[in-house]
Design an enzyme around this catalytic site. Sequence first.
Site, mmCIF file in Angstrom:
data_model
loop_
_atom_site.group_PDB
_atom_site.id
_atom_site.type_symbol
_atom_site.label_atom_id
_atom_site.label_comp_id
_atom_site.label_asym_id
_atom_site.label_seq_id
_atom_site.Cartn_x
_atom_site.Cartn_y
_atom_site.Cartn_z
ATOM 1 N N THR A 193 29.155 50.156 35.631
ATOM 2 C CA THR A 193 29.840 50.119 36.926
ATOM 3 C C THR A 193 30.444 51.498 37.146
ATOM 4 O OG1 THR A 193 30.376 47.793 36.834
ATOM 5 C CG2 THR A 193 31.916 49.169 38.056
ATOM 6 N N ARG A 221 27.121 34.916 41.801
ATOM 7 C CA ARG A 221 28.341 35.370 41.111
ATOM 8 C C ARG A 221 28.849 36.714 41.673
ATOM 9 N NH1 ARG A 221 30.088 40.065 38.056
ATOM 10 N NH2 ARG A 221 31.675 39.373 36.597
ATOM 11 N N GLY A 223 31.913 39.604 40.978
ATOM 12 C CA GLY A 223 32.917 40.023 40.003
ATOM 13 C C GLY A 223 34.158 40.595 40.666
HETATM 14 N N1 ASP Z 1 33.489 44.563 36.503
HETATM 15 C C1 ASP Z 1 32.085 44.395 36.781
HETATM 16 C C2 ASP Z 1 31.818 42.957 37.091
HETATM 17 O O1 ASP Z 1 32.357 42.094 36.431
HETATM 18 C C3 ASP Z 1 31.206 44.815 35.680
HETATM 19 C C4 ASP Z 1 31.586 46.082 34.952
HETATM 20 O O2 ASP Z 1 32.522 46.761 35.317
HETATM 21 O O3 ASP Z 1 30.923 46.431 33.982
HETATM 22 O O4 ASP Z 1 31.005 42.688 37.945
#
Ligand code: ASP
Length: 327
Positions: A193, A221, A223
């Site tokens: 990310t 989903r 996040g």
């Molecule tokens: N926070 C992101 C999510 O849960 C993933 C990540 O930051 O690696 O979608």
Amino acid sequence: MQSQDTNPPKPAYALVIHGGAGTILKENMTPEREAAYTAALQAALEAGEAVLKEGGSSKEAVVAAIQLMEENPLFNSGVGAVFTHEETVELDASFMDGATLNAGAVAGVKTVKSPIAAARMVMDSSVHVMLSGKGAEQFAEKMGLEMVENSYFHTERRLNQIKRIKDSQANATKTPYKGEMSIDGTDVYKFGTVGAAALDKEGNLAAGTSTGGMSNKRYGRIGDSPIIGAGTYANNASCAVSCTGHGEFFIRNVVAFDVAARMMYQDLSLEEAGDKVVQEVLMEMGGDGGLISVDKDGNVHMPFNTSGMYRGYVKSTGETYIGIYKD
Ligand code: ASP
């Protein structure tokens, strides 16, 4: 008599970025991959700094830095984003302006070339804060943003990754997060990310985050990354924050806002607030990840509770840093 000031001078501008946190171990990294990540972080810092140096806004700088990382297949955002269970790419992004507390976000978009640009467009050109799926895509197209086929984001590395995950997780009911490393040294589950937070010469803060979410995600989903207060937050009164990690925990702990709130309500420093949230609150719950942050005085903090986080910052004072592992 003149007073002795031992504090470092306040920088005119500062930019801090991340390219994801997770199980990132030096022993699993090749020198070539390490150099590629370092170069990519450096390029993103340079793109953002070029804006700030010229007196551009923190908003422009955040978008410039993030867009470079969205285009780079090394990161889990834009090109090279992780695959869903259905083997498509669904992207989330959010953006916040610390001067006005305006914000924008898109979730589950499949055909917007730059999700961070779309998030900013939602902020600037709609009366809403968050748009999802087809509606977000219609909006982006209507506003003239570049649209692409979903295959534009696909990479062989991520396709192999999702196939491996599905093979090994055939009977699992929960999406795993804690990463093992694959034989080729890349992460099995995800990481990457991207996010940026900046302070400009006008004293304005901004933050943004862009992601493909978690590998193997299903059922639409979403996040923390597109959720204002969870994955992204900016307020000129305190700080600008972008998070990365196991999103469900970041949502439940409203992580980005919690850092700002602790500064405002408890009078904690950026460092104290970030460490409290990442090293105590999240750790106690088992929430893996980290964040990058910059405050109104140009202090930068990049706490994480995983083995690594791709990260870096640059300040007008010439101070600069790029890191991958725990120091
Ligand atoms: N926070 C992101 C999510 O849960 C993933 C990540 O930051 O690696 O979608």
